[in-house]
Design an enzyme around this catalytic site. Structure first.
Site, short mmCIF file in Angstrom:
data_model
loop_
_atom_site.label_atom_id
_atom_site.label_comp_id
_atom_site.label_asym_id
_atom_site.label_seq_id
_atom_site.Cartn_x
_atom_site.Cartn_y
_atom_site.Cartn_z
N GLU A 108 -9.60 -7.07 3.72
CA GLU A 108 -9.71 -5.62 3.55
C GLU A 108 -11.15 -5.22 3.26
O GLU A 108 -11.83 -5.88 2.47
CB GLU A 108 -8.84 -5.16 2.37
N GLU B 204 -4.72 1.71 8.02
CA GLU B 204 -3.55 2.07 7.23
C GLU B 204 -3.68 3.50 6.68
O GLU B 204 -4.69 3.85 6.05
CB GLU B 204 -3.39 1.06 6.07
N SER C 187 1.32 -8.04 0.87
CA SER C 187 2.44 -7.22 0.40
C SER C 187 3.55 -8.12 -0.12
O SER C 187 4.49 -7.64 -0.76
CB SER C 187 2.96 -6.33 1.53
O1 KIV Z 1 0.02 -6.93 3.36
C1 KIV Z 1 0.50 -6.26 4.29
O2 KIV Z 1 1.71 -6.20 4.51
C2 KIV Z 1 -0.43 -5.50 5.12
C3 KIV Z 1 0.16 -4.53 6.09
C4 KIV Z 1 0.55 -3.31 5.36
C5 KIV Z 1 -0.75 -4.24 7.21
O3 KIV Z 1 -1.59 -5.63 5.00
#
Ligand code: KIV
Length: 268
Positions: free
Chosen positions: A119, A186, A49
């Protein structure tokens, strides 16, 4: 450095066994990582993120392995107690099992983090097994998987039908069998994440997945209210840092323009 409070894979597993909820938050830089660590968080995630909230991209897709390494190194310099996990970015584990292992080793070795996150479900289980067999702890990530946003079509809640919930459960079991030490779920309905958390021995960490998980994770920028335009249902804002920072910087500009800053005490 005292190692007394240092979180390990084992101590995180024990939290689940003891029924103690696990806390996790993202960090991408030294300063915030040191504050989060000092607050006593269990796990810090150097999440991909970073692509959205740090780099300003629309998705997590563009972030590179080298960028994840850069941020993970900065976080690692600050953290004394939390377990640090870093995301493998899109494209670094899909090409082949060998390439996934090679990139996982590079990420693990150059940053010093204790685990990595990938993922996906059954389709990446062989790569996860290979990485775990090499001695690298892996956190799984199912439900809304932002790296697949163009396949999913939107950031909507996943696994709403009975069939997709069954598939989610099967994928979760598959990731546990592949050797994951924990799993992020998620944006899935609370009933299915509770069921998965009850079925698995490994901790299930929810984000928009209800209160039946073994722990919770949020993006730090979201829960600190740094972006007033991002208000999803699952985020609780624990602060309004956007307003606080805006006001502080406004005061600073004002003090400069009125010649109030610096004063005599702030001068040499
Ligand atoms: O990249 C991220 O911040 C995440 C969280 C949303 C779990 O994978």
């Amino acid at each position: 450095m005292s190692t007394q409070n240092k979180k390990t894979i084992k101590s995180i597993l024990k939290l689940k066994q003891d029924g103690i909820p696990i806390s996790m938050l993202t960090a991408y830089d030294y300063t915030f990582a040191s504050i989060i660590d000092a607050a006593g968080i269990d796990i810090i995630l150097v999440g991909d993120s970073v692509s959205n909230v740090f780099s300003g991209n629309e998705t997590t897709i563009p972030v590179t392995l080298n960028e994840m390494i850069y941020h993970a190194k900065a976080v690692m310099k600050a953290v004394q107690n939390a377990l640090v996990v870093v995301d493998m970015p899109f494209g670094s584990y899909q090409i082949s099992i060998e390439k996934a292992l090679e990139n996982a080793i590079e990420l693990f070795k150059t940053t010093g983090v204790q685990a990595i996150k990938l993922e996906g479900g059954k389709e990446i289980a062989p790569a996860i097994k290979k990485i775990v067999d090499a001695g690298i702890p892996v956190m799984g990530h199912l439900g809304l998987t932002p790296q697949s946003i163009h396949q999913l079509g939107s950031y909507e809640v996943q696994a709403k039908s009975a069939e997709s919930q069954q598939l989610l459960l099967e994928n979760a079991v598959c990731l546990e069998e592949a050797g994951c030490f924990s799993l992020v779920l998620e944006k899935v309905p609370a009933n299915i994440s509770k069921k998965i958390a009850e079925k698995l021995l490994i901790p299930v960490l929810g984000i928009g997945a209800g209160n039946g998980c073994d722990g919770q994770v949020l993006v730090m920028h979201d829960m600190l209210g740094l972006n007033p335009n991002f208000n999803p249902k699952f985020v609780r804002k624990y602060a309004d840092l956007h307003s606080i920072i805006l006001a502080a910087i406004g005061n600073y500009i004002n003090d400069i323009t009125t010649k109030e800053f610096p004063n005599l005490k702030e001068s040499f």
